[in-house]
Design a protein around this motif. Structure first.
Motif, PDB file in Angstrom:
ATOM      1  N   ILE A  48      35.233 -39.984  38.265  1.00 53.97           N
ATOM      2  CA  ILE A  48      33.985 -40.710  38.505  1.00 53.97           C
ATOM      3  C   ILE A  48      34.221 -41.884  39.444  1.00 53.97           C
ATOM      4  O   ILE A  48      33.434 -42.134  40.366  1.00 53.97           O
ATOM      5  N   LEU A  52      33.537 -38.488  42.471  1.00 56.32           N
ATOM      6  CA  LEU A  52      33.415 -37.063  42.181  1.00 56.32           C
ATOM      7  C   LEU A  52      32.788 -36.850  40.813  1.00 56.32           C
ATOM      8  O   LEU A  52      32.522 -37.793  40.072  1.00 56.32           O
ATOM      9  N   ARG A  53      32.578 -35.599  40.442  1.00 51.54           N
ATOM     10  CA  ARG A  53      32.025 -35.278  39.141  1.00 51.54           C
ATOM     11  C   ARG A  53      33.134 -35.310  38.085  1.00 51.54           C
ATOM     12  O   ARG A  53      34.300 -35.035  38.393  1.00 51.54           O
ATOM     13  N   PRO A  54      32.808 -35.626  36.831  1.00 53.48           N
ATOM     14  CA  PRO A  54      33.845 -35.751  35.798  1.00 53.48           C
ATOM     15  C   PRO A  54      34.624 -34.466  35.559  1.00 53.48           C
ATOM     16  O   PRO A  54      35.830 -34.512  35.278  1.00 53.48           O
ATOM     17  N   GLU A  55      33.950 -33.307  35.656  1.00 58.73           N
ATOM     18  CA  GLU A  55      34.673 -32.058  35.407  1.00 58.73           C
ATOM     19  C   GLU A  55      35.756 -31.788  36.453  1.00 58.73           C
ATOM     20  O   GLU A  55      36.706 -31.048  36.202  1.00 58.73           O
ATOM     21  N   GLN A  56      35.617 -32.385  37.643  1.00 60.64           N
ATOM     22  CA  GLN A  56      36.659 -32.224  38.653  1.00 60.64           C
ATOM     23  C   GLN A  56      37.942 -32.941  38.240  1.00 60.64           C
ATOM     24  O   GLN A  56      39.050 -32.489  38.539  1.00 60.64           O
ATOM     25  N   ILE A 239      27.438 -40.151  31.338  1.00 56.43           N
ATOM     26  CA  ILE A 239      27.805 -38.979  32.133  1.00 56.43           C
ATOM     27  C   ILE A 239      26.628 -38.011  32.205  1.00 56.43           C
ATOM     28  O   ILE A 239      26.353 -37.402  33.243  1.00 56.43           O
ATOM     29  N   ARG A 242      23.804 -39.432  34.652  1.00 49.54           N
ATOM     30  CA  ARG A 242      24.175 -39.469  36.069  1.00 49.54           C
ATOM     31  C   ARG A 242      24.597 -38.114  36.605  1.00 49.54           C
ATOM     32  O   ARG A 242      24.327 -37.770  37.759  1.00 49.54           O
ATOM     33  N   PHE A 243      25.277 -37.313  35.772  1.00 52.41           N
ATOM     34  CA  PHE A 243      25.834 -36.056  36.267  1.00 52.41           C
ATOM     35  C   PHE A 243      25.235 -34.826  35.581  1.00 52.41           C
ATOM     36  O   PHE A 243      25.563 -33.697  35.950  1.00 52.41           O
ATOM     37  N   ILE A 246      28.804 -32.061  31.415  1.00 57.53           N
ATOM     38  CA  ILE A 246      29.990 -31.359  31.912  1.00 57.53           C
ATOM     39  C   ILE A 246      29.902 -29.898  31.514  1.00 57.53           C
ATOM     40  O   ILE A 246      29.677 -29.587  30.333  1.00 57.53           O
ATOM     41  N   PRO A 251      35.598 -25.165  36.680  1.00 58.17           N
ATOM     42  CA  PRO A 251      34.799 -24.840  37.869  1.00 58.17           C
ATOM     43  C   PRO A 251      35.227 -23.492  38.445  1.00 58.17           C
ATOM     44  O   PRO A 251      36.384 -23.094  38.323  1.00 58.17           O
TER      45      PRO A 251
END
Length: 548
Positions: A48, A52-56, A239, A242-243, A246, A251
């Protein structure tokens, strides 16, 4: 010309094939689960903070962490997303976009793989400690600055990537401070800083307290903040808000989109990621060696090759750059890890958490992650080095302060480049000062002698070029005693050749006395030894005096 011999690809995990006991397995599994839990909030926070996104971040910790432990050259190092990359990744993302960030990461992976295969791992250790300390402290400052937005709950749509832009944006939005966000972030900081001390110190550990004492402060802070946010419906960015949460899976595997027009601009970002990854991973491995003297020392070249493979694979799942991480490695060691199995279990633990509990992450408040990252930034910095600056020489102070300042106000790449160039210039100057040309006494009539000390190289030849002006009248030969000249380069050879020509014009001969192996070999290969002839090189001063 023969090609350099490549380093064999021998992961440390191959040692598990012989002599690995059931007791070691139990210990490593326990350590791996522990460090996996510790890595969870950090993987989310680092992604974050990098834009980037948290799952990344989770994907990076799982895939890169697995590969670094499985293929690396260290027994206990834990790999994954690192705080040191936050500033660099955020800058690349803002300037070049996500696809090019993934390509630059893969390019860095190729470079790291080649560095290890070509046995360049030891060269990374030659970077001056002042430069490493300077940019580490600078990165810590930038990480802390970038967290103030979520720490204070400021309503800033998009944080600028540069230092002065961030300062201006924060100052312009101070009127939008969210007191709830500030309270939650400060509470998380306090828990992370004080939890181990208050829960363990001078108290018997029984029952629930014993279980809680085994959990790190970051996990306690994240769990408490998440539960409070969900139960009390606190007005905080999460999270989920905003995103959108997850996904409950890794991915999808995908090749990054390639745009040749912008990819051509990725040379410097790629080099930066590779250099930073190499430095961080090998510094971390050296720390691990000091903490585990009973285990074999790490193989730096194998470690770089594993880092390369990890950074090639992680972007295929949208992951960010990965390297060895000191905090998680130290946690792994303190939990009793003895082999790469602990690192493998750490990655699998994160995978299980992702598959089983990803929906819960939607309630994680970003203020909590900001509070945790501020502690990470504080722990990253070696702030005591600023207080000790007065103990060191001007060179050290200039490199540390200069690298720190450029990292903060300019760019990490510029800071390292300028720092290395400055270090080289200082080194050349110091080596040139070590070279000395001293007159010799008690020489035969008509012979003027000088003794050479140090290294005769391009930075020191100026002292030799003025020698003809110092030769007294009536001199028939100039003798240079070279038994204390330990090194010479081709510029030094050319300076000697020019001295020989100048002296010959005045009917003065040049004799080199007691030449060491390296200078003598270079004299022969350059042809200067042949130009001087047998009379131009003497084995000792006694030989010279007897010939005179």
């Amino acid at each position: 010309m023969s090609l350099p011999r490549l380093h064999p690809f021998r992961p440390r995990s191959l040692a598990l094939l012989t002599g690995y006991s059931r007791e070691q397995l139990a210990t490593d599994v326990g350590a791996g689960v522990t460090v996996g839990i510790v890595a969870l909030p950090l993987a989310l926070a680092f992604a974050i903070a990098s834009g980037l996104r948290p799952e990344q971040g989770l994907a990076t910790a799982i895939i890169a962490g697995l590969l670094i432990s499985l293929l690396g050259g260290s027994s206990v190092q834990i790999g994954g997303p690192a705080g040191a990359f936050i500033v660099v990744v955020y800058g690349i993302l803002q300037r070049y976009g996500l696809a090019n960030l993934l390509l630059a990461t893969m390019g860095a992976g190729v470079l790291l793989l080649l560095m290890g295969a070509l046995r360049l791992g030891a060269l990374v250790r030659y970077i001056p400690v002042a430069i490493v300390t300077g940019f580490t402290n600078g990165i810590a400052v930038l990480i802390a600055l970038a967290q103030l937005k979520d720490f204070l709950g400021l309503r800033i749509d998009k944080m600028p990537a540069d230092f002065f832009g961030q300062i201006q944006a924060i100052a312009a939005h101070l009127g939008t401070v969210n007191p709830v966000a500030l309270a939650v972030a400060a509470a998380c900081m306090a828990i992370v800083l004080l939890w181990p001390k208050n829960i363990v110190q001078d108290r018997p550990l029984i029952g629930l307290r014993r279980t809680l004492a085994l959990l790190p402060g970051t996990v306690i802070a994240l769990a408490a903040a998440t539960a409070a946010t969900a139960a009390l419906a606190l007005p905080l960015d999460t999270i989920g808000s905003r995103f959108g949460g997850i996904p409950q899976s890794l991915p999808p595997l995908a090749w990054p989109a390639l745009d040749w027009a912008s990819a051509k601009q990725l040379v410097i970002p790629t080099l930066t990621l590779a250099l930073l990854g190499a430095i961080e991973s090998l510094l971390c491995a050296r720390v691990a060696d000091k903490l585990t003297p009973h285990l074999p020392r790490h193989d730096p070249n194998q470690e770089l090759m594993a880092q390369g493979v990890a950074n090639l694979a992680a972007p295929l799942f949208g992951g960010l750059p990965a390297t060895g991480t000191i905090a998680r490695t130290v946690t792994n060691i303190r939990a009793g890890a003895t082999s790469p199995v602990a690192g493998i279990v750490h990655a699998l633990t994160l995978l299980v958490i992702l598959l089983a509990a990803a929906p819960l992450a939607a309630h994680v408040p970003l203020a909590a992650l900001a509070g945790i990252l501020l502690v990470v930034a504080w722990n990253m910095g070696e702030w005591h080095e600023f207080a000790r600056l007065k103990r060191f020489n001007l060179t050290y102070r200039t490199l540390l302060v200069g690298t720190f300042t450029l990292t903060v106000v300019a760019d990490l790449t510029v800071a390292v480049e300028v720092g290395l160039i400055t270090a080289c210039l200082f080194f050349v100057y110091r080596m040139s000062q070590l070279f000395q040309l001293r007159p010799l006494a008690d020489m035969p009539a008509g012979v003027t002698g000088y003794e050479l000390y140090g290294a005769l190289f391009f930075g020191a030849v100026g002292k030799l070029e003025t020698l003809p002006e110092q030769v007294p009248a009536g001199t028939r030969r100039v003798a240079l005693l070279m038994h204390r000249l330990v090194q010479m380069d081709t510029t030094g050879v050319e300076a000697l050749r020019e001295l020989h020509r100048t002296l010959t014009k005045h009917d003065i001969g040049l004799v080199l006395v007691q030449v060491n192996d390296q200078p003598l070999d270079l004299l022969r290969r350059s042809g200067l030894a042949g130009e001087l002839g047998d009379a131009g090189i003497a084995g000792s001063l006694d030989e010279l005096k007897s010939a005179a």
